[in-house]
Design a protein around this motif. Structure first.
Motif, PDB file in Angstrom:
ATOM      1  N   UNK A 174      -2.212  -0.172  21.297  1.00  0.00           N
ATOM      2  CA  UNK A 174      -3.070   0.888  20.753  1.00  0.00           C
ATOM      3  C   UNK A 174      -2.388   1.638  19.608  1.00  0.00           C
ATOM      4  N   UNK A 175      -1.082   1.531  19.525  1.00  0.00           N
ATOM      5  CA  UNK A 175      -0.313   2.286  18.535  1.00  0.00           C
ATOM      6  C   UNK A 175      -0.117   1.545  17.225  1.00  0.00           C
ATOM      7  N   UNK A 176      -0.532   0.294  17.185  1.00  0.00           N
ATOM      8  CA  UNK A 176      -0.324  -0.492  15.971  1.00  0.00           C
ATOM      9  C   UNK A 176      -1.204   0.022  14.840  1.00  0.00           C
ATOM     10  N   UNK A 177      -0.625   0.056  13.652  1.00  0.00           N
ATOM     11  CA  UNK A 177      -1.352   0.499  12.469  1.00  0.00           C
ATOM     12  C   UNK A 177      -2.294  -0.598  11.971  1.00  0.00           C
ATOM     13  N   UNK A 178      -3.404  -0.219  11.357  1.00  0.00           N
ATOM     14  CA  UNK A 178      -4.261  -1.244  10.748  1.00  0.00           C
ATOM     15  C   UNK A 178      -3.477  -1.979   9.658  1.00  0.00           C
ATOM     16  N   UNK A 179      -3.615  -3.262   9.594  1.00  0.00           N
ATOM     17  CA  UNK A 179      -2.897  -4.119   8.640  1.00  0.00           C
ATOM     18  C   UNK A 179      -1.390  -4.134   8.887  1.00  0.00           C
ATOM     19  N   UNK A 180      -0.941  -3.699  10.041  1.00  0.00           N
ATOM     20  CA  UNK A 180       0.483  -3.750  10.375  1.00  0.00           C
ATOM     21  C   UNK A 180       1.264  -2.605   9.748  1.00  0.00           C
ATOM     22  N   UNK A 181       2.589  -2.614   9.984  1.00  0.00           N
ATOM     23  CA  UNK A 181       3.415  -1.534   9.428  1.00  0.00           C
ATOM     24  C   UNK A 181       3.493  -1.614   7.904  1.00  0.00           C
ATOM     25  N   UNK A 182       3.683  -0.475   7.292  1.00  0.00           N
ATOM     26  CA  UNK A 182       3.795  -0.392   5.844  1.00  0.00           C
ATOM     27  C   UNK A 182       5.143  -0.955   5.406  1.00  0.00           C
ATOM     28  N   UNK A 183       5.144  -1.792   4.394  1.00  0.00           N
ATOM     29  CA  UNK A 183       6.389  -2.398   3.917  1.00  0.00           C
ATOM     30  C   UNK A 183       6.792  -1.776   2.588  1.00  0.00           C
ATOM     31  N   UNK A 184       8.031  -2.007   2.222  1.00  0.00           N
ATOM     32  CA  UNK A 184       8.537  -1.500   0.952  1.00  0.00           C
ATOM     33  C   UNK A 184       7.753  -2.077  -0.220  1.00  0.00           C
ATOM     34  N   UNK A 185       7.429  -3.349  -0.137  1.00  0.00           N
ATOM     35  CA  UNK A 185       6.673  -4.001  -1.220  1.00  0.00           C
ATOM     36  C   UNK A 185       5.293  -3.346  -1.398  1.00  0.00           C
ATOM     37  N   UNK A 186       4.635  -3.048  -0.290  1.00  0.00           N
ATOM     38  CA  UNK A 186       3.321  -2.387  -0.381  1.00  0.00           C
ATOM     39  C   UNK A 186       3.445  -0.995  -0.995  1.00  0.00           C
ATOM     40  N   UNK A 187       4.476  -0.275  -0.600  1.00  0.00           N
ATOM     41  CA  UNK A 187       4.700   1.058  -1.170  1.00  0.00           C
ATOM     42  C   UNK A 187       4.931   0.981  -2.677  1.00  0.00           C
ATOM     43  N   UNK A 188       5.729   0.009  -3.094  1.00  0.00           N
ATOM     44  CA  UNK A 188       5.987  -0.156  -4.527  1.00  0.00           C
ATOM     45  C   UNK A 188       4.712  -0.527  -5.277  1.00  0.00           C
ATOM     46  N   UNK A 189       3.908  -1.382  -4.692  1.00  0.00           N
ATOM     47  CA  UNK A 189       2.643  -1.777  -5.312  1.00  0.00           C
ATOM     48  C   UNK A 189       1.738  -0.550  -5.496  1.00  0.00           C
TER      49      UNK A 189
ATOM     50  N   UNK B 235       2.736   2.599  -5.592  1.00  0.00           N
ATOM     51  CA  UNK B 235       3.381   3.496  -6.554  1.00  0.00           C
ATOM     52  C   UNK B 235       3.122   3.041  -7.985  1.00  0.00           C
ATOM     53  N   UNK B 236       3.253   1.720  -8.230  1.00  0.00           N
ATOM     54  CA  UNK B 236       3.015   1.189  -9.573  1.00  0.00           C
ATOM     55  C   UNK B 236       1.574   1.384 -10.009  1.00  0.00           C
ATOM     56  N   UNK B 237       0.628   1.145  -9.091  1.00  0.00           N
ATOM     57  CA  UNK B 237      -0.776   1.300  -9.462  1.00  0.00           C
ATOM     58  C   UNK B 237      -1.097   2.756  -9.750  1.00  0.00           C
ATOM     59  N   UNK B 238      -0.483   3.693  -9.012  1.00  0.00           N
ATOM     60  CA  UNK B 238      -0.735   5.103  -9.265  1.00  0.00           C
ATOM     61  C   UNK B 238      -0.057   5.571 -10.552  1.00  0.00           C
ATOM     62  N   UNK B 239       1.117   5.052 -10.840  1.00  0.00           N
ATOM     63  CA  UNK B 239       1.790   5.471 -12.071  1.00  0.00           C
ATOM     64  C   UNK B 239       1.056   4.953 -13.296  1.00  0.00           C
ATOM     65  N   UNK B 240       0.467   3.733 -13.233  1.00  0.00           N
ATOM     66  CA  UNK B 240      -0.334   3.215 -14.332  1.00  0.00           C
ATOM     67  C   UNK B 240      -1.580   4.071 -14.511  1.00  0.00           C
ATOM     68  N   UNK B 241      -2.146   4.522 -13.411  1.00  0.00           N
ATOM     69  CA  UNK B 241      -3.348   5.351 -13.453  1.00  0.00           C
ATOM     70  C   UNK B 241      -3.063   6.656 -14.190  1.00  0.00           C
ATOM     71  N   UNK B 242      -1.910   7.260 -13.901  1.00  0.00           N
ATOM     72  CA  UNK B 242      -1.590   8.524 -14.542  1.00  0.00           C
ATOM     73  C   UNK B 242      -1.160   8.352 -15.992  1.00  0.00           C
ATOM     74  N   UNK B 243      -0.557   7.225 -16.329  1.00  0.00           N
ATOM     75  CA  UNK B 243      -0.137   6.971 -17.708  1.00  0.00           C
ATOM     76  C   UNK B 243      -1.355   6.739 -18.601  1.00  0.00           C
ATOM     77  N   UNK B 244      -2.366   6.053 -18.086  1.00  0.00           N
ATOM     78  CA  UNK B 244      -3.547   5.748 -18.884  1.00  0.00           C
ATOM     79  C   UNK B 244      -4.299   6.979 -19.281  1.00  0.00           C
ATOM     80  N   UNK B 245      -4.241   8.019 -18.498  1.00  0.00           N
ATOM     81  CA  UNK B 245      -4.955   9.256 -18.835  1.00  0.00           C
ATOM     82  C   UNK B 245      -4.232   9.906 -19.948  1.00  0.00           C
TER      83      UNK B 245
END
Length: 120
Positions: free
Chosen positions: A93-108, A110-120
């Motif tokens: 019952x304690x498992x997160x949807x799509x499994x635990x968050x990984x470093x690669x997912x966090x970086x992905x 972060x990169x998508x959010x930084x591109x979003x802010x740069x484009x503005x």
């Protein structure tokens, strides 16, 4: 790492103590309100000879009992026991949807959010 764990445990204990203290303080005010409401509703029911006037006492008494159990009873111990039971027997019952968050997912992300802010 050990100091960090000790600090986190101290913070958790202090937060729990604050929650219990808040509940006890709230119980004082709610207890006074509940007492006055019970006396007033009882007097109103006797004066009007309508027992239905007493109905608000039922939900108020549940709230009062819960707050008392939280502040002075064993509610937190029962919650802790149930949490330990869940950890021991129902850990799926304690498992997160799509499994635990990984470093690669966090970086992905972060990169998508930084591109979003740069484009503005």
């Amino acid at each position: 790492l050990e100091r960090q764990l000790l600090m986190q445990n101290q913070m958790r204990e202090r937060q729990t103590a604050m929650q219990i203290a808040w509940t006890r303080e709230f119980l004082k005010y709610f207890g006074a309100f509940f007492g006055l409401a019970a006396v007033g509703l009882t007097a109103g029911a006797l004066k009007k000879k309508k027992p239905g006037v007493l109905l608000p006492i039922v939900p108020l008494s549940f709230i009062f009992a819960y707050q008392y159990d939280m502040g002075y009873g064993t509610l937190l111990q029962r919650i802790k026991g149930e949490a330990e039971n869940i950890l021991d027997t129902q850990s799926t019952l304690l498992e997160l949807p799509k499994g635990p968050l990984t470093y690669e997912e966090l970086e992905k992300i972060r990169r998508s959010q930084s591109k979003f802010f740069i484009e503005k």
